[in-house]
Design an enzyme around this catalytic site. Structure first.
Site, short mmCIF file in Angstrom:
data_model
loop_
_atom_site.label_atom_id
_atom_site.label_comp_id
_atom_site.label_asym_id
_atom_site.label_seq_id
_atom_site.Cartn_x
_atom_site.Cartn_y
_atom_site.Cartn_z
N THR A 1 9.15 41.90 38.79
CA THR A 1 8.32 40.86 39.35
C THR A 1 7.98 39.83 38.29
O THR A 1 8.52 39.87 37.20
CB THR A 1 7.04 41.52 39.91
OG1 THR A 1 6.35 40.58 40.69
CG2 THR A 1 6.16 42.04 38.81
N LYS B 1 0.23 41.72 44.00
CA LYS B 1 0.38 42.46 42.75
C LYS B 1 -0.73 42.16 41.75
O LYS B 1 -0.66 42.58 40.60
CB LYS B 1 1.73 42.13 42.12
CG LYS B 1 2.88 42.46 43.03
CD LYS B 1 4.17 41.94 42.47
CE LYS B 1 5.26 41.96 43.50
NZ LYS B 1 6.44 41.26 43.05
N GLY C 1 -3.02 42.62 36.90
CA GLY C 1 -1.73 42.44 37.57
C GLY C 1 -0.77 43.49 37.06
O GLY C 1 -0.91 43.99 35.94
N SER D 1 10.28 40.82 35.07
CA SER D 1 11.57 40.20 34.81
C SER D 1 11.46 38.71 34.59
O SER D 1 12.15 38.14 33.75
CB SER D 1 12.51 40.44 35.99
OG SER D 1 12.69 41.81 36.20
N CYS E 1 14.72 33.26 38.20
CA CYS E 1 14.76 34.72 38.20
C CYS E 1 14.98 35.24 39.63
O CYS E 1 14.15 34.98 40.51
CB CYS E 1 13.45 35.28 37.64
SG CYS E 1 13.37 37.08 37.67
N THR F 1 12.10 37.23 41.40
CA THR F 1 10.84 36.52 41.59
C THR F 1 11.00 35.58 42.77
O THR F 1 11.98 34.83 42.85
CB THR F 1 10.48 35.70 40.33
OG1 THR F 1 10.43 36.58 39.21
CG2 THR F 1 9.16 34.99 40.48
#
Length: 184
Positions: free
Chosen positions: A12, A44, A56, A135, A172, A175
């Site tokens: 994430t 999150k 988070g 990530s 990404c 994401t």
């Protein structure tokens, strides 16, 4: 990409920072299992300790929730001190037989402190107070720093996070653009 116990975790993006007297943390909503998107609107990030702490997580969702619960207990034990709670959680993470197998990262912030607690039980206090996990963390961190370097007068921390995460979602694949932001 983050690595826990020698394994890469593709997960994430969580970003937290302070700017112009605003403290905020944001995250995308994507949950990925290997090469499949399982959910697009996950939450999150959380407010803890009567809304005075932001937290988070990235990594395994069940593992992260277990660690978040443990961190919240530590906050209660230490009167809301995230420095003490984070240090105690990191210590437990290294020594507890159950915790040491959890694969997740936590980022926690209050009005003055920012910490990353890693999957190896490391406790990291970023020099600039910016937390970036997952990530997409490096992309979000770079985007946020670039925006901050421009010294925008018309933006607060939430605006910077929203923009940085939007940029990250175009780079990404782990994401997405379903962004949640919480402020203290």
């Amino acid at each position: 990409m983050q690595i826990v116990k020698g394994k890469p975790i593709y997960s994430t993006t969580i970003l937290g920072l302070r700017y112009n007297d605003c403290v905020a943390m944001g995250g995308d909503g994507q949950i990925t299992l290997e090469n499949t998107i399982l959910k697009s609107t996950a939450q999150k990030i959380r407010k803890l300790y009567n809304g005075r702490v932001l937290a988070g997580f990235s990594g395994g969702a069940a593992d992260a929730m277990a660690l978040l619960e443990r961190f919240e207990q530590k906050l209660q034990e230490h009167g809301g001190s995230i420095r003490r709670a984070a240090a105690e959680l990191a210590k437990d993470w290294r020594t507890d037989k159950y915790l040491r197998y959890l694969e997740a990262f936590l980022g926690v912030m209050d009005a003055e402190n920012s910490f990353i607690i890693s999957g190896k039980g490391d406790l990291i206090e970023p020099d600039d107070g910016i937390i970036a996990l997952g990530s997409g963390g490096p992309y979000a961190l770079a985007a946020a720093k670039a925006i901050i370097m421009m010294k925008p007068k018309n933006m607060n921390a939430s605006d910077i996070i929203r923009t940085a995460l939007a940029i990250t979602s175009t780079i990404c694949i782990y994401t997405n653009d379903k962004i949640t932001i919480l402020e203290l």
